[in-house]
Scaffold this motif. Structure first.
Motif, PDB file in Angstrom:
ATOM      1  N   SER A   1       0.831  -1.213   0.000  1.00 38.45           N
ATOM      2  CA  SER A   1       0.000   0.000   0.000  1.00 38.45           C
ATOM      3  C   SER A   1       0.857   1.250   0.000  1.00 38.45           C
ATOM      4  N   ALA A   2       1.933   1.253   0.765  1.00 36.56           N
ATOM      5  CA  ALA A   2       2.833   2.402   0.820  1.00 36.56           C
ATOM      6  C   ALA A   2       3.536   2.617  -0.520  1.00 36.56           C
ATOM      7  N   LEU A   3       3.952   1.537  -1.151  1.00 33.21           N
ATOM      8  CA  LEU A   3       4.623   1.657  -2.452  1.00 33.21           C
ATOM      9  C   LEU A   3       3.679   2.205  -3.512  1.00 33.21           C
ATOM     10  N   VAL A   4       2.425   1.762  -3.485  1.00 32.85           N
ATOM     11  CA  VAL A   4       1.430   2.260  -4.439  1.00 32.85           C
ATOM     12  C   VAL A   4       1.190   3.750  -4.194  1.00 32.85           C
ATOM     13  N   ALA A   5       1.120   4.145  -2.922  1.00 29.61           N
ATOM     14  CA  ALA A   5       0.849   5.539  -2.582  1.00 29.61           C
ATOM     15  C   ALA A   5       1.969   6.488  -3.020  1.00 29.61           C
ATOM     16  N   CYS A   6       3.212   6.029  -3.023  1.00 31.12           N
ATOM     17  CA  CYS A   6       4.311   6.924  -3.405  1.00 31.12           C
ATOM     18  C   CYS A   6       4.799   6.697  -4.837  1.00 31.12           C
ATOM     19  N   ALA A   7       4.125   5.834  -5.596  1.00 27.61           N
ATOM     20  CA  ALA A   7       4.509   5.569  -6.985  1.00 27.61           C
ATOM     21  C   ALA A   7       4.412   6.859  -7.798  1.00 27.61           C
ATOM     22  N   PRO A   8       5.282   7.077  -8.755  1.00 25.94           N
ATOM     23  CA  PRO A   8       6.252   6.154  -9.330  1.00 25.94           C
ATOM     24  C   PRO A   8       7.586   6.109  -8.582  1.00 25.94           C
ATOM     25  N   ARG A   9       7.741   6.944  -7.548  1.00 29.71           N
ATOM     26  CA  ARG A   9       8.987   6.905  -6.777  1.00 29.71           C
ATOM     27  C   ARG A   9       9.000   5.654  -5.905  1.00 29.71           C
ATOM     28  N   VAL A  10      10.186   5.138  -5.654  1.00 32.64           N
ATOM     29  CA  VAL A  10      10.370   3.989  -4.757  1.00 32.64           C
ATOM     30  C   VAL A  10      11.344   4.409  -3.669  1.00 32.64           C
ATOM     31  N   PRO A  11      10.958   4.253  -2.394  1.00 33.40           N
ATOM     32  CA  PRO A  11      11.870   4.627  -1.312  1.00 33.40           C
ATOM     33  C   PRO A  11      13.142   3.781  -1.361  1.00 33.40           C
ATOM     34  N   PRO A  12      14.275   4.336  -0.915  1.00 37.98           N
ATOM     35  CA  PRO A  12      15.513   3.554  -0.887  1.00 37.98           C
ATOM     36  C   PRO A  12      15.414   2.413   0.124  1.00 37.98           C
ATOM     37  N   ALA A  13      16.339   1.481   0.030  1.00 42.25           N
ATOM     38  CA  ALA A  13      16.326   0.293   0.887  1.00 42.25           C
ATOM     39  C   ALA A  13      16.322   0.661   2.368  1.00 42.25           C
ATOM     40  N   SER A  14      17.041   1.686   2.754  1.00 46.40           N
ATOM     41  CA  SER A  14      17.094   2.068   4.172  1.00 46.40           C
ATOM     42  C   SER A  14      15.726   2.491   4.694  1.00 46.40           C
ATOM     43  N   ILE A  15      14.956   3.186   3.894  1.00 37.86           N
ATOM     44  CA  ILE A  15      13.608   3.613   4.302  1.00 37.86           C
ATOM     45  C   ILE A  15      12.662   2.420   4.337  1.00 37.86           C
ATOM     46  N   ARG A  16      12.780   1.528   3.348  1.00 39.34           N
ATOM     47  CA  ARG A  16      11.937   0.327   3.351  1.00 39.34           C
ATOM     48  C   ARG A  16      12.241  -0.548   4.559  1.00 39.34           C
ATOM     49  N   LEU A  17      13.518  -0.652   4.941  1.00 40.06           N
ATOM     50  CA  LEU A  17      13.890  -1.434   6.112  1.00 40.06           C
ATOM     51  C   LEU A  17      13.332  -0.800   7.388  1.00 40.06           C
ATOM     52  N   ALA A  18      13.487   0.498   7.529  1.00 36.90           N
ATOM     53  CA  ALA A  18      12.954   1.189   8.714  1.00 36.90           C
ATOM     54  C   ALA A  18      11.440   1.006   8.804  1.00 36.90           C
ATOM     55  N   SER A  19      10.768   1.058   7.663  1.00 40.99           N
ATOM     56  CA  SER A  19       9.311   0.854   7.652  1.00 40.99           C
ATOM     57  C   SER A  19       8.941  -0.544   8.121  1.00 40.99           C
ATOM     58  N   ARG A  20       9.658  -1.548   7.643  1.00 41.07           N
ATOM     59  CA  ARG A  20       9.365  -2.919   8.073  1.00 41.07           C
ATOM     60  C   ARG A  20       9.580  -3.092   9.569  1.00 41.07           C
ATOM     61  N   VAL A  21      10.613  -2.479  10.102  1.00 43.30           N
ATOM     62  CA  VAL A  21      10.865  -2.558  11.543  1.00 43.30           C
ATOM     63  C   VAL A  21       9.717  -1.902  12.317  1.00 43.30           C
ATOM     64  N   LEU A  22       9.324  -0.699  11.903  1.00 42.90           N
ATOM     65  CA  LEU A  22       8.257   0.012  12.607  1.00 42.90           C
ATOM     66  C   LEU A  22       6.916  -0.716  12.486  1.00 42.90           C
ATOM     67  N   TRP A  23       6.598  -1.232  11.310  1.00 39.81           N
ATOM     68  CA  TRP A  23       5.340  -1.966  11.153  1.00 39.81           C
ATOM     69  C   TRP A  23       5.342  -3.238  11.990  1.00 39.81           C
ATOM     70  N   ARG A  24       6.478  -3.892  12.080  1.00 40.63           N
ATOM     71  CA  ARG A  24       6.544  -5.109  12.891  1.00 40.63           C
ATOM     72  C   ARG A  24       6.379  -4.782  14.376  1.00 40.63           C
ATOM     73  N   ARG A  25       6.980  -3.698  14.816  1.00 42.26           N
ATOM     74  CA  ARG A  25       6.852  -3.290  16.223  1.00 42.26           C
ATOM     75  C   ARG A  25       5.429  -2.879  16.563  1.00 42.26           C
ATOM     76  N   ALA A  26       4.704  -2.367  15.568  1.00 45.47           N
ATOM     77  CA  ALA A  26       3.325  -1.902  15.797  1.00 45.47           C
ATOM     78  C   ALA A  26       2.328  -3.050  15.930  1.00 45.47           C
ATOM     79  N   LYS A  27       2.728  -4.253  15.541  1.00 48.19           N
ATOM     80  CA  LYS A  27       1.813  -5.412  15.616  1.00 48.19           C
ATOM     81  C   LYS A  27       1.486  -5.748  17.047  1.00 48.19           C
TER      82      LYS A  27
END
Length: 113
Positions: A87-113
């Motif tokens: 959903s986040a990738l679709v929302a910011c298309a056509p830009r793609v966040p760099p790997a560091s931002i995608r990693l930080a997002s995965r960490v934060l989403w996992r912590r929010a569970k």
């Protein structure tokens, strides 16, 4: 066989020390990463879930970003983390966040569970 033991000291804090002689090449600790992402140059050639390199990969139809070697890995990724990331990738298309931002997002989403 316990190759390491947990110890605590003022100088080092909590840490692991060898409990016995360890031969070179012996695995003493194996741990799955808390979160991981592929570098941008590997996204199109590796499975986003298992990081295995494959000749033929299936691409996410919605975000057109992630690739998977099989449907089972695609479903597992969706359940584990990709639902929010897609959903986040679709929302910011056509830009793609760099790997560091995608990693930080995965960490934060996992912590929010």
């Amino acid at each position: 066989m316990a190759y390491v033991r947990r110890a605590t000291s003022v100088e080092h804090g909590r840490h692991l020390v060898a409990a016995q002689d360890v031969q070179p090449g012996t695995n003493v600790l194996i741990q799955q990463p808390y979160a991981a992402v592929l570098y941008d140059d590997q996204v199109a050639v590796r499975c986003d879930y298992r990081f295995c390199a494959e000749e033929s990969l299936m691409r996410c139809a919605r975000s057109k970003f992630a690739h998977y070697c099989c449907q089972a890995h695609q479903k597992a990724a969706w359940r584990a983390y990709y639902r929010r990331e897609c959903s986040a990738l679709v929302a910011c298309a056509p830009r793609v966040p760099p790997a560091s931002i995608r990693l930080a997002s995965r960490v934060l989403w996992r912590r929010a569970k």
